[in-house]
Design a protein around this motif. Structure first.
Motif, PDB file in Angstrom:
ATOM      1  N   PRO A 245       0.836  -1.194   0.000  1.00  0.00           N
ATOM      2  CA  PRO A 245       0.000   0.000   0.000  1.00  0.00           C
ATOM      3  C   PRO A 245       0.878   1.254   0.000  1.00  0.00           C
ATOM      4  CG  PRO A 245       0.057  -0.966   2.179  1.00  0.00           C
ATOM      5  CD  PRO A 245       0.779  -1.912   1.272  1.00  0.00           C
ATOM      6  N   LEU A 246       0.330   2.339  -0.502  1.00  0.00           N
ATOM      7  CA  LEU A 246       1.087   3.581  -0.589  1.00  0.00           C
ATOM      8  C   LEU A 246       1.250   4.260   0.771  1.00  0.00           C
ATOM      9  CD1 LEU A 246      -0.269   5.254  -3.847  1.00  0.00           C
ATOM     10  CD2 LEU A 246       2.032   4.392  -3.415  1.00  0.00           C
ATOM     11  N   LEU A 247       0.191   4.244   1.553  1.00  0.00           N
ATOM     12  CA  LEU A 247       0.199   5.029   2.787  1.00  0.00           C
ATOM     13  C   LEU A 247       0.746   4.262   3.971  1.00  0.00           C
ATOM     14  CD1 LEU A 247      -3.361   6.619   2.406  1.00  0.00           C
ATOM     15  CD2 LEU A 247      -1.151   7.700   1.938  1.00  0.00           C
ATOM     16  N   ASP A 248       0.663   2.963   3.891  1.00  0.00           N
ATOM     17  CA  ASP A 248       0.834   2.118   5.052  1.00  0.00           C
ATOM     18  C   ASP A 248       2.184   1.436   5.135  1.00  0.00           C
ATOM     19  OD1 ASP A 248      -1.022   2.123   6.899  1.00  0.00           O
ATOM     20  OD2 ASP A 248      -2.026   0.275   6.339  1.00  0.00           O
ATOM     21  N   SER A 249       2.997   1.556   4.120  1.00  0.00           N
ATOM     22  CA  SER A 249       4.247   0.811   4.081  1.00  0.00           C
ATOM     23  C   SER A 249       5.407   1.755   3.779  1.00  0.00           C
ATOM     24  CB  SER A 249       4.176  -0.264   2.999  1.00  0.00           C
ATOM     25  OG  SER A 249       4.135   0.322   1.718  1.00  0.00           O
ATOM     26  N   ALA A 250       6.589   1.370   4.207  1.00  0.00           N
ATOM     27  CA  ALA A 250       7.780   2.180   3.946  1.00  0.00           C
ATOM     28  C   ALA A 250       8.028   2.271   2.439  1.00  0.00           C
ATOM     29  CB  ALA A 250       8.990   1.569   4.646  1.00  0.00           C
ATOM     30  N   THR A 251       7.963   1.129   1.760  1.00  0.00           N
ATOM     31  CA  THR A 251       8.192   1.103   0.324  1.00  0.00           C
ATOM     32  C   THR A 251       7.163   1.957  -0.416  1.00  0.00           C
ATOM     33  OG1 THR A 251       8.982  -1.161   0.624  1.00  0.00           O
ATOM     34  CG2 THR A 251       8.550  -0.438  -1.633  1.00  0.00           C
ATOM     35  N   GLY A 252       5.913   1.805  -0.031  1.00  0.00           N
ATOM     36  CA  GLY A 252       4.859   2.590  -0.661  1.00  0.00           C
ATOM     37  C   GLY A 252       5.080   4.080  -0.475  1.00  0.00           C
ATOM     38  N   ARG A 253       5.490   4.461   0.711  1.00  0.00           N
ATOM     39  CA  ARG A 253       5.676   5.886   0.987  1.00  0.00           C
ATOM     40  C   ARG A 253       6.822   6.476   0.182  1.00  0.00           C
ATOM     41  NH1 ARG A 253       4.691   6.909   7.444  1.00  0.00           N
ATOM     42  NH2 ARG A 253       2.421   6.615   7.390  1.00  0.00           N
ATOM     43  N   ILE A 254       7.804   5.664  -0.144  1.00  0.00           N
ATOM     44  CA  ILE A 254       8.883   6.157  -0.993  1.00  0.00           C
ATOM     45  C   ILE A 254       8.363   6.480  -2.387  1.00  0.00           C
ATOM     46  CG2 ILE A 254      10.889   5.321  -2.289  1.00  0.00           C
ATOM     47  CD1 ILE A 254      11.711   6.505   0.273  1.00  0.00           C
ATOM     48  N   PHE A 255       7.594   5.575  -2.948  1.00  0.00           N
ATOM     49  CA  PHE A 255       7.005   5.863  -4.260  1.00  0.00           C
ATOM     50  C   PHE A 255       6.060   7.046  -4.165  1.00  0.00           C
ATOM     51  CE2 PHE A 255       8.429   1.548  -5.214  1.00  0.00           C
ATOM     52  CZ  PHE A 255       8.928   1.720  -6.489  1.00  0.00           C
TER      53      PHE A 255
ATOM     54  N   ASP B 277       1.393   9.405  12.337  1.00  0.00           N
ATOM     55  CA  ASP B 277       2.124  10.441  11.621  1.00  0.00           C
ATOM     56  C   ASP B 277       1.431  10.860  10.329  1.00  0.00           C
ATOM     57  OD1 ASP B 277       2.415   8.060  10.398  1.00  0.00           O
ATOM     58  OD2 ASP B 277       4.585   8.158  10.166  1.00  0.00           O
ATOM     59  N   LEU B 278       0.155  10.512  10.197  1.00  0.00           N
ATOM     60  CA  LEU B 278      -0.498  10.800   8.925  1.00  0.00           C
ATOM     61  C   LEU B 278      -2.014  10.775   9.074  1.00  0.00           C
ATOM     62  CD1 LEU B 278      -0.132  11.176   5.821  1.00  0.00           C
ATOM     63  CD2 LEU B 278      -0.291   8.681   5.633  1.00  0.00           C
ATOM     64  N   ASN B 279      -2.653  11.786   8.534  1.00  0.00           N
ATOM     65  CA  ASN B 279      -4.106  11.797   8.433  1.00  0.00           C
ATOM     66  C   ASN B 279      -4.498  11.599   6.982  1.00  0.00           C
ATOM     67  OD1 ASN B 279      -4.424  12.425  11.212  1.00  0.00           O
ATOM     68  ND2 ASN B 279      -3.946  14.572  10.706  1.00  0.00           N
ATOM     69  N   PRO B 280      -5.653  11.022   6.765  1.00  0.00           N
ATOM     70  CA  PRO B 280      -6.044  10.731   5.384  1.00  0.00           C
ATOM     71  C   PRO B 280      -6.548  11.956   4.629  1.00  0.00           C
ATOM     72  CG  PRO B 280      -7.715   9.918   6.900  1.00  0.00           C
ATOM     73  CD  PRO B 280      -6.587  10.462   7.735  1.00  0.00           C
ATOM     74  N   ASP B 281      -5.736  12.964   4.508  1.00  0.00           N
ATOM     75  CA  ASP B 281      -6.105  14.100   3.675  1.00  0.00           C
ATOM     76  C   ASP B 281      -4.887  14.569   2.885  1.00  0.00           C
ATOM     77  OD1 ASP B 281      -4.646  16.381   5.107  1.00  0.00           O
ATOM     78  OD2 ASP B 281      -5.784  15.446   6.740  1.00  0.00           O
ATOM     79  N   VAL B 282      -5.134  15.334   1.875  1.00  0.00           N
ATOM     80  CA  VAL B 282      -4.078  15.690   0.929  1.00  0.00           C
ATOM     81  C   VAL B 282      -2.965  16.504   1.603  1.00  0.00           C
ATOM     82  CG1 VAL B 282      -3.575  16.913  -1.208  1.00  0.00           C
ATOM     83  CG2 VAL B 282      -5.709  15.640  -0.979  1.00  0.00           C
ATOM     84  N   ALA B 283      -3.354  17.419   2.472  1.00  0.00           N
ATOM     85  CA  ALA B 283      -2.346  18.270   3.115  1.00  0.00           C
ATOM     86  C   ALA B 283      -1.389  17.442   3.959  1.00  0.00           C
ATOM     87  CB  ALA B 283      -3.038  19.331   3.970  1.00  0.00           C
ATOM     88  N   SER B 284      -1.936  16.498   4.673  1.00  0.00           N
ATOM     89  CA  SER B 284      -1.119  15.654   5.539  1.00  0.00           C
ATOM     90  C   SER B 284      -0.171  14.787   4.710  1.00  0.00           C
ATOM     91  CB  SER B 284      -2.030  14.771   6.401  1.00  0.00           C
ATOM     92  OG  SER B 284      -1.264  13.935   7.224  1.00  0.00           O
ATOM     93  N   VAL B 285      -0.669  14.288   3.590  1.00  0.00           N
ATOM     94  CA  VAL B 285       0.169  13.495   2.697  1.00  0.00           C
ATOM     95  C   VAL B 285       1.313  14.350   2.158  1.00  0.00           C
ATOM     96  CG1 VAL B 285       0.243  12.357   0.438  1.00  0.00           C
ATOM     97  CG2 VAL B 285      -1.611  11.848   2.031  1.00  0.00           C
ATOM     98  N   GLU B 286       0.984  15.587   1.801  1.00  0.00           N
ATOM     99  CA  GLU B 286       1.997  16.491   1.272  1.00  0.00           C
ATOM    100  C   GLU B 286       3.109  16.734   2.295  1.00  0.00           C
ATOM    101  OE1 GLU B 286       4.020  18.332  -1.348  1.00  0.00           O
ATOM    102  OE2 GLU B 286       2.040  17.556  -1.859  1.00  0.00           O
ATOM    103  N   ALA B 287       2.699  16.922   3.532  1.00  0.00           N
ATOM    104  CA  ALA B 287       3.686  17.151   4.592  1.00  0.00           C
ATOM    105  C   ALA B 287       4.589  15.930   4.760  1.00  0.00           C
ATOM    106  CB  ALA B 287       2.972  17.474   5.902  1.00  0.00           C
TER     107      ALA B 287
END
Lengths: 281, 281
Positions: A150-160, A189-199
């Motif tokens: 998954p993109l949000l939930d994993s280290a590898t996903g977060r890198i992509f 360390d993350l909320n499910p919104d665009v701003a939080s993802v950007e941070a």
DNA sequence: GAAATGCATTGCATAATACGCAAATAGGAG
DNA sequence: CTCCTATTTGCGTATTATGCAATGCATTTC
């Protein structure tokens, strides 16, 4: 050969390659349909999805089976991708120089850090494992080649998530954010919104690593970094994972080794060669 | 369409699938040729290797490119495998469970050889039976689902001993060697020391099979081979066993069928991904 | 248990299409 | 600039893929 007698509306070259072969284009589109299923598929389903009569598809499949690209399970059963398809894919992946070079040293990285290590590339399903090196401490895991994260939930996903172009991510990111929102999930360390993802992605790019602790797989900590090409785009993600959370610490030897590994396999874009858009055209 | 006017020697169905399509068979053989190269290949080389005129191959390649299975590098350049090929392979592998796939044909293997057959995977306790097919000649045995085998004393165990990474074996191997040493046991083809084990595993890897005759279970001969994944690591062991020792002979039909079965279900890693034997120990 | 349904598979006649050949074009080397 | 090698493209022909419909096989339904 006959063509559908009805429509010949003039719009002709809808899906045919210039200089290509019609029958082959049709056959390859069947192969793509077969791939698009999650598992074994019935002839009639494939035919309907491809918009062709079953007899035609059946003949294509007979050739695919002959070539090993497809298999037919059991007696009078459904069709699935075959061993040759797997080998083709492995060969294609191994043509990627970034993967090949990183693979050669992946074992050393795992040994030096004492952690399990993997390489992942982006395929349209998401981050996909293409190489796995089990560490000394890790006996069993649910991760294997073809696993996606998954993109949000994993280290590898977060890198992509942090290094890949927005438009490539869009579909999957939306999907995950929506799922998280409706399920009411959120992370430390993350909320499910665009701003939080950007941070988060800004932080990841600054630190050059992403990590999670025991979230995607309980009890398992993972830290990941990006191998980039000459355009600064991510080619491969390198991930280390193990059961100890200490490997995530900013000063840890593991983290240092990982970042060093990723840098050595990346091509740093030459800073003062003019910007890419000049050279592009 | 025309055929080569010259030879039509009667040998007809040389490479065509029953019920398949000739043009597609030819095209897929080109795809296989393209895969067989280590990297990008020139049209003329592909054509020569495939035994076809370049113009024919060129048209096939145009369709492959259209489908994304191939790419053409630079201006007037060479051909290579494309992104779609990688995606196809990943899809094939991720839905491809080695155990399930091999299970489908295990009964046929047992029937064809007239022996009992089993599949075993590595769990933390050791080689574990996950599928069992009793042959026509074998009525009763102490082997069942979930049984585990010793590493030194059984055909199945010796396969894992030879193909699995040292670090995964370490604990159990030490234990068995120690027990054998203190009990003063030794075997016709193996002494309980590291050097002797090393010689045995080298032989097993060379011959691709391991076997024992009536040792682990008196009066029962067994022969085993490995199904390997894209990294050359063992996923499953296939074992045939019966009461006759003849099945162990190098030229026996049983042994040939077993090795053939194992290779058909294995994925052969391309040379560039580093070879597995380096990493195995 | 027998009929019926839903599949995959396979002949068959037809004309649409892929093939071989050869000309043309492009790129690279000397 | 010219030659040379290698890729690309036109073209006519008859080989071959195709749609349709009949067959066969298996599982389900009444």
């Amino acid at each position: 050969m006959k063509r559908k007698p009805a429509k010949d509306t003039g719009e002709e070259s809808g899906g045919t390659a210039p200089g290509g072969i019609q029958a082959l284009d049709a056959a390859l589109s069947v192969l793509r349909v077969l791939r698009s299923f999650d598992g074994p598929a019935a002839l009639s389903d494939i035919a309907r999805e491809a918009g062709m009569p079953p007899s035609k598809v059946h003949r294509y499949l007979a050739s695919f089976i002959h070539a090993g690209l497809a298999v037919q399970k059991e007696r009078s059963g459904r069709y699935d991708l075959g061993r040759e398809a797997a080998e083709l894919g492995v060969a294609a992946i191994s043509r990627n120089n970034f993967v090949v070079r990183a693979s050669d040293e992946l074992e050393e990285l795992a040994a030096a850090t004492g952690q399990a290590a993997l390489l992942a590339v982006w395929s349209h399903h998401g981050p996909t494992v293409v190489r796995l090196e089990r560490g000394p401490n890790l006996t069993t895991t649910s991760i294997g080649l073809g696993s996606t994260f998954p993109l949000l939930d994993s280290a590898t996903g977060r890198i992509f998530l942090s290094y890949l172009a927005q438009q490539q991510l869009a579909g999957r990111l939306h999907h995950e954010l929506e799922r998280a929102a409706t399920a009411g999930v959120s992370w430390p360390d993350l909320n499910p919104d665009v701003a939080s993802v950007e941070a988060l992605t800004a932080k990841v790019r600054r630190e050059r690593v992403a990590y999670v602790d025991g979230r995607f797989i309980p009890g398992l900590s993972a830290i990941s970094s990006a191998i980039t090409n000459w355009q600064g785009e991510i080619e491969v993600a390198v991930t280390l994972f193990g059961t100890h959370k200490e490997l995530l610490e900013p000063g840890s030897a593991t983290r240092t080794a990982l970042v060093d590994f990723a840098s050595r396999h990346s091509i740093v874009p030459p800073a003062q060669l003019g910007n890419a858009s000049d050279r592009a055209r």
